[in-house]
Design a protein around this motif. Structure first.
Motif, short mmCIF file in Angstrom:
data_model
loop_
_atom_site.label_atom_id
_atom_site.label_comp_id
_atom_site.label_asym_id
_atom_site.label_seq_id
_atom_site.Cartn_x
_atom_site.Cartn_y
_atom_site.Cartn_z
N ARG A 1 -0.58 -15.59 51.91
CA ARG A 1 0.40 -14.52 52.28
C ARG A 1 0.10 -13.00 51.78
O ARG A 1 -0.99 -13.21 50.67
CB ARG A 1 1.77 -14.96 52.10
CG ARG A 1 1.90 -15.27 50.50
CD ARG A 1 3.60 -15.54 50.26
NE ARG A 1 3.54 -15.73 48.79
CZ ARG A 1 4.96 -15.86 48.27
NH1 ARG A 1 6.09 -15.90 48.90
NH2 ARG A 1 4.85 -16.06 47.00
N VAL B 1 0.26 -10.72 49.38
CA VAL B 1 0.74 -10.36 47.86
C VAL B 1 0.42 -9.17 47.62
O VAL B 1 -0.84 -8.44 47.52
CB VAL B 1 0.02 -11.58 46.97
CG1 VAL B 1 0.80 -11.36 45.74
CG2 VAL B 1 0.36 -12.99 47.80
N PHE C 1 4.81 -3.83 46.15
CA PHE C 1 6.43 -3.90 46.87
C PHE C 1 7.37 -3.49 46.00
O PHE C 1 8.22 -2.83 46.39
CB PHE C 1 6.27 -5.41 47.55
CG PHE C 1 5.26 -5.41 48.44
CD1 PHE C 1 4.52 -4.51 49.18
CD2 PHE C 1 5.20 -6.89 48.91
CE1 PHE C 1 3.78 -5.01 50.14
CE2 PHE C 1 4.17 -7.11 49.96
CZ PHE C 1 3.63 -6.22 50.52
N TRP D 1 10.86 -11.13 49.51
CA TRP D 1 10.09 -10.14 50.80
C TRP D 1 9.72 -10.94 51.96
O TRP D 1 9.38 -12.28 52.01
CB TRP D 1 8.74 -9.73 50.06
CG TRP D 1 8.66 -9.06 48.88
CD1 TRP D 1 8.27 -9.52 47.59
CD2 TRP D 1 9.49 -7.71 48.25
NE1 TRP D 1 8.42 -8.37 46.50
CE2 TRP D 1 9.22 -7.47 47.08
CE3 TRP D 1 10.08 -7.04 49.11
CZ2 TRP D 1 9.65 -6.60 46.38
CZ3 TRP D 1 10.83 -5.79 48.54
CH2 TRP D 1 10.50 -5.54 47.09
N ARG E 1 7.07 -11.22 54.01
CA ARG E 1 5.81 -10.78 53.85
C ARG E 1 4.89 -10.70 55.18
O ARG E 1 4.11 -9.84 55.42
CB ARG E 1 5.08 -11.57 52.77
CG ARG E 1 5.73 -11.73 51.34
CD ARG E 1 4.90 -12.47 50.28
NE ARG E 1 5.57 -12.83 49.24
CZ ARG E 1 5.16 -11.86 48.33
NH1 ARG E 1 4.08 -10.68 48.42
NH2 ARG E 1 5.70 -12.02 47.04
N TRP E 2 5.54 -11.67 56.04
CA TRP E 2 5.00 -11.55 57.31
C TRP E 2 5.39 -10.44 58.17
O TRP E 2 4.09 -9.85 58.75
CB TRP E 2 5.27 -13.09 58.08
CG TRP E 2 5.09 -14.20 57.16
CD1 TRP E 2 6.33 -15.15 56.74
CD2 TRP E 2 3.91 -14.64 56.83
NE1 TRP E 2 5.56 -15.93 55.99
CE2 TRP E 2 4.12 -15.79 56.20
CE3 TRP E 2 2.61 -14.31 56.88
CZ2 TRP E 2 3.30 -16.81 55.47
CZ3 TRP E 2 1.71 -15.14 56.24
CH2 TRP E 2 2.02 -16.50 55.68
N ASN F 1 -6.27 -8.99 48.77
CA ASN F 1 -5.82 -10.39 48.88
C ASN F 1 -7.05 -11.15 49.43
O ASN F 1 -7.65 -11.07 50.15
CB ASN F 1 -4.92 -10.52 49.65
CG ASN F 1 -3.49 -10.21 49.28
OD1 ASN F 1 -2.51 -10.78 49.55
ND2 ASN F 1 -3.31 -9.19 48.68
N GLU G 1 3.18 -7.43 56.49
CA GLU G 1 1.78 -7.46 57.06
C GLU G 1 1.47 -7.06 58.28
O GLU G 1 0.57 -6.37 58.81
CB GLU G 1 1.62 -8.85 56.65
CG GLU G 1 -0.27 -9.17 56.98
CD GLU G 1 -0.79 -10.59 56.63
OE1 GLU G 1 -1.87 -10.91 56.41
OE2 GLU G 1 0.26 -11.39 56.05
#
Length: 244
Positions: free
Chosen positions: A144, A146, A150, A194, A196-197, A139, A200
């Motif tokens: 965010r 990506v 996923f 998603w 995402r946070w 990324n 991650e």
């Protein structure tokens, strides 16, 4: 969004970070506007040259979601519709997969021979190959985390919010050669997306995500198979883990 008050990211430092990875293949998700700001107006050509110099093959999304409505996908002329970098990359890519919705563009020798291109996230599909080869995913300048992986990871566990769907149309291989295809892809219940946070943070805690963010420019690396191995136990206990 990148903090534009941050000082520029020295391009030599960026190249040095890339050189630390000895993976032959990288799949990149790039926010070109943040990259340009970070490198003081660095053009597309400079970033592309850095990636192709450090990796034997560079993979870039070529996504064309309009196929769901238009029913037409042209491997040479269908412009990617997600992000500016993939559109510019069309001139540098030597190969593009036959996936009418989530195609992958490649500069280099990496290929998806033997994969089922018309079942995007299936067990024999192109994203399964990325998982099998544990391909490095980068990324660069995204706001965010990506990763198209996923979708593949989640579908393996047959989640209640995500199913497969099929869209029919025509694929053009060149200006005249074409055939009818049915593209199997995934679809979400509209209320889910998603988290995402959370993903991650968890991947970072597990040592799977390598966060190399500098001077406000998001820069992170993870490998496809490693992400799946980290997330699968969570999904086994909670099928909604990736979306809540």
């Amino acid at each position: 969004m990148r903090d534009t008050s941050a000082s520029p990211f020295p391009f030599a430092e960026f190249r040095s970070i890339l050189s630390e990875y000895d993976d032959p293949v990288v799949f990149v998700h790039i926010g070109l506007s943040d990259v340009n700001a970070a490198f003081a107006g660095c053009p597309y050509e400079r970033l592309c040259s850095a990636l192709t110099a450090e990796f034997e093959s560079v993979l870039v999304p070529g996504f064309t979601p309009s196929f769901r409505e238009s029913g037409v996908y042209h491997k040479e002329y269908s412009r990617p519709q997600v992000g500016a970098f993939p559109v510019l990359f069309m001139d540098d890519a030597e190969y593009r997969t036959n996936d009418a919705l989530h195609s992958i563009q490649v500069a280099g020798e990496y290929r998806f021979d033997g994969c089922t291109h018309q079942n995007t996230f299936g067990p024999d599909g192109c994203y399964a190959r990325l998982d099998e080869d544990n391909v490095l995913i980068a990324n660069i300048g995204t706001n965010r985390l990506v990763s198209t992986q996923f979708h593949y990871i989640s579908l393996r566990d047959d989640p209640p919010y995500q199913t497969t769907d099929t869209h029919s149309g025509v694929i053009y291989y060149d200006e005249s050669t074409h055939q009818r295809v049915s593209q199997t892809n995934d679809t979400f219940e509209s209320i889910y997306t998603w988290n995402r946070w959370k993903i991650e943070r968890y991947l970072d805690e597990q040592g799977v995500l390598d966060d190399r963010t500098r001077n406000g420019l998001k820069l992170s690396f993870a490998r496809a198979g490693d992400m799946r191995e980290a997330l699968e136990p969570k999904l086994e206990r909670d099928p909604y883990y990736m979306v809540t």
